[in-house]
Design a protein around this motif. Structure first.
Motif, PDB file in Angstrom:
ATOM      1  N   ILE A  77      -8.526  -7.035-119.137  1.00  0.00           N
ATOM      2  CA  ILE A  77      -8.162  -8.024-120.089  1.00  0.00           C
ATOM      3  C   ILE A  77      -6.827  -8.706-119.667  1.00  0.00           C
ATOM      4  N   ASP A  78      -6.575  -9.832-120.443  1.00  0.00           N
ATOM      5  CA  ASP A  78      -5.336 -10.454-120.426  1.00  0.00           C
ATOM      6  C   ASP A  78      -4.215  -9.724-121.515  1.00  0.00           C
TER       7      ASP A  78
ATOM      8  N   ASP B 113     -13.340 -16.473-123.898  1.00  0.00           N
ATOM      9  CA  ASP B 113     -12.691 -16.706-122.413  1.00  0.00           C
ATOM     10  C   ASP B 113     -12.829 -15.413-121.698  1.00  0.00           C
ATOM     11  N   HIS B 114     -12.783 -14.436-122.263  1.00  0.00           N
ATOM     12  CA  HIS B 114     -12.701 -12.918-121.717  1.00  0.00           C
ATOM     13  C   HIS B 114     -14.073 -12.681-121.324  1.00  0.00           C
TER      14      HIS B 114
ATOM     15  N   ILE C  45     -10.342 -16.864-127.815  1.00  0.00           N
ATOM     16  CA  ILE C  45      -9.820 -16.006-126.408  1.00  0.00           C
ATOM     17  C   ILE C  45     -10.793 -14.764-126.280  1.00  0.00           C
TER      18      ILE C  45
ATOM     19  N   SER D  89      -6.410 -22.862-119.618  1.00  0.00           N
ATOM     20  CA  SER D  89      -6.388 -21.845-118.529  1.00  0.00           C
ATOM     21  C   SER D  89      -6.914 -20.643-118.714  1.00  0.00           C
TER      22      SER D  89
ATOM     23  N   PRO E  53      -7.632 -16.727-118.873  1.00  0.00           N
ATOM     24  CA  PRO E  53      -6.998 -15.625-118.941  1.00  0.00           C
ATOM     25  C   PRO E  53      -6.628 -14.959-117.757  1.00  0.00           C
ATOM     26  N   ARG E  54      -5.452 -14.045-117.528  1.00  0.00           N
ATOM     27  CA  ARG E  54      -5.090 -13.686-116.574  1.00  0.00           C
ATOM     28  C   ARG E  54      -5.334 -11.977-116.639  1.00  0.00           C
ATOM     29  N   LEU E  55      -6.536 -11.902-116.034  1.00  0.00           N
ATOM     30  CA  LEU E  55      -7.369 -10.370-116.367  1.00  0.00           C
ATOM     31  C   LEU E  55      -6.687  -9.376-115.276  1.00  0.00           C
ATOM     32  N   ALA E  56      -6.548  -8.266-115.905  1.00  0.00           N
ATOM     33  CA  ALA E  56      -5.836  -7.277-115.193  1.00  0.00           C
ATOM     34  C   ALA E  56      -6.411  -5.776-115.934  1.00  0.00           C
TER      35      ALA E  56
ATOM     36  N   ASP F 143      -1.394  -9.957-123.310  1.00  0.00           N
ATOM     37  CA  ASP F 143      -0.726 -10.725-124.212  1.00  0.00           C
ATOM     38  C   ASP F 143      -1.597 -11.326-124.733  1.00  0.00           C
ATOM     39  N   GLN F 144      -2.791 -11.785-124.551  1.00  0.00           N
ATOM     40  CA  GLN F 144      -3.924 -12.761-125.301  1.00  0.00           C
ATOM     41  C   GLN F 144      -4.530 -11.903-126.347  1.00  0.00           C
TER      42      GLN F 144
END
Length: 354
Positions: A231-232, A331-332, A328, A188, A190-193, A234-235
């Motif tokens: 970034i995500d 993925d970013h 990771i 999945s 990364p949930r970027l914010a 947590d990751q």
């Protein structure tokens, strides 16, 4: 250009350089234009051994192209120290009526910055497919082995129970290893914010000081002007925890003296990934995080494979920590680079701003 490149005018002064040269030499093109590359004004920032003057003179006297291996660039930093980077320098005439020289720098992987590129991406993708197979094929029979060992141990004499306990303990260790491998299977995005990098790094630093970092100096060196990163969180906590933990373990293996881990942030607007069909202008990665330790450095035979799965420089190491970090970061859409020598190892992660 795929390599650091510098153009010198006919008097040996810097006329231009590309982004990779700025990053490799840790100097900006704007502040260096018009300066002799080996002149007095550059000595605090850059020293080249052996000097390039002879190479440049031979090109100016009519040689089409020359190269010299084993050139050491002694590069100054903000703290007043310096780091050494070894490279092969290719020199040729500049395409200008006024003359001049083009220098292309081919860094040696073991002595300079080692970047995470296509090889690391490919290794991470291979590990994803492998992890799915391993987790499925090994976890179920392993649970049966562990359960059987526990039942057998209940009926053994106390002096024989140690062997059954050993089977149970080793089975648990394999399960922990599988948990690490299984993380590669998470494809999945990364949930970027937008996040403040320093909030993430302080979380990592406090966790380290309360656990594996006991007895190690962990020094923050933050640039408070950094904008939020995309970034995500947590990751990225997992990425920085892995790097700080590796640094702490390396320091402990080096001796009894307490070592130092420095977590540094800075802004470097020159760093940009190469253009791609999705991003024709390239991807800007101006936010820099460096994890630096004063341990013994990464062993030379493995330094160019450290981001690949199952490559480890320590006894009983799984070789999965840096491979997961590589995945990771990739993925970013970010970048990780390594510089290592005895007494100084630096992992630099370059991230996009929000």
């Amino acid at each position: 250009m795929p390599l650091p490149a510098i153009i010198l005018d006919a008097q040996g002064r810097i006329a231009a350089m590309n982004d990779l040269a700025e990053a490799f030499l840790n100097i900006s093109c704007r502040s260096s234009l018009g300066l002799a590359i080996e002149g007095a004004d550059m000595l605090k920032r850059l020293r080249v051994v052996p000097p390039l003057a002879t190479l440049v003179e031979r090109v100016a006297s009519g040689h089409d192209a020359l190269h010299r291996a084993g050139i050491r660039f002694e590069i100054g930093d903000r703290s007043g120290g310096h780091s050494d980077r070894i490279a092969t320098v290719h020199a040729g005439p500049a395409p200008s009526p006024a003359g001049g020289t083009v220098l292309m720098i081919a860094p040696d992987g073991g002595g300079g910055w080692l970047g995470q590129g296509q090889a690391a991406r490919s290794a991470a993708r291979s590990a994803i497919g492998m992890s799915e197979m391993l987790a499925h094929e090994i976890r179920n029979p392993l649970a049966g082995i562990r359960g059987a060992a526990q039942l057998i141990g209940m009926n053994l004499r106390p002096e024989d129970r140690d062997l059954a306990d050993l089977i149970v303990a080793e089975s648990r260790r394999i399960v922990d290893l599988l948990d690490q491998v299984e993380r590669f299977g998470d494809s999945s995005a990364p949930r970027l914010a937008p996040f403040n990098l320093h909030d993430v790094l302080e979380r990592v630093r406090r966790s380290a000081l309360l656990g594996f970092g006991e007895g190690v100096r962990i020094v923050p060196d933050y640039d408070p002007s950094l904008p939020p990163a995309l970034i995500d969180a947590d990751q990225m906590v997992q990425v920085f925890l892995n790097l700080v933990k590796n640094a702490a373990e390396a320091i402990r293996r080096a001796g009894d003296e307490p070592g130092t881990i420095r977590i540094r942030t800075c802004y470097d607007g020159a760093l940009r990934l190469a253009p791609s069909p999705a991003e024709p202008q390239g991807r800007s990665l101006p936010l820099q995080v460096e994890i630096e330790d004063d341990g013994p450095g990464i062993p030379g035979p493995i330094v160019e494979q450290v981001f690949e799965p199952f490559v480890s420089g320590r006894e009983n190491g799984t070789g999965l920590g840096l491979a997961l970090v590589s995945k990771i970061v990739t993925d970013h859409g970010a970048w990780i680079a390594l510089e290592t020598r005895p007494g100084r190892t630096v992992f630099r992660i370059s991230l996009p701003k929000a």
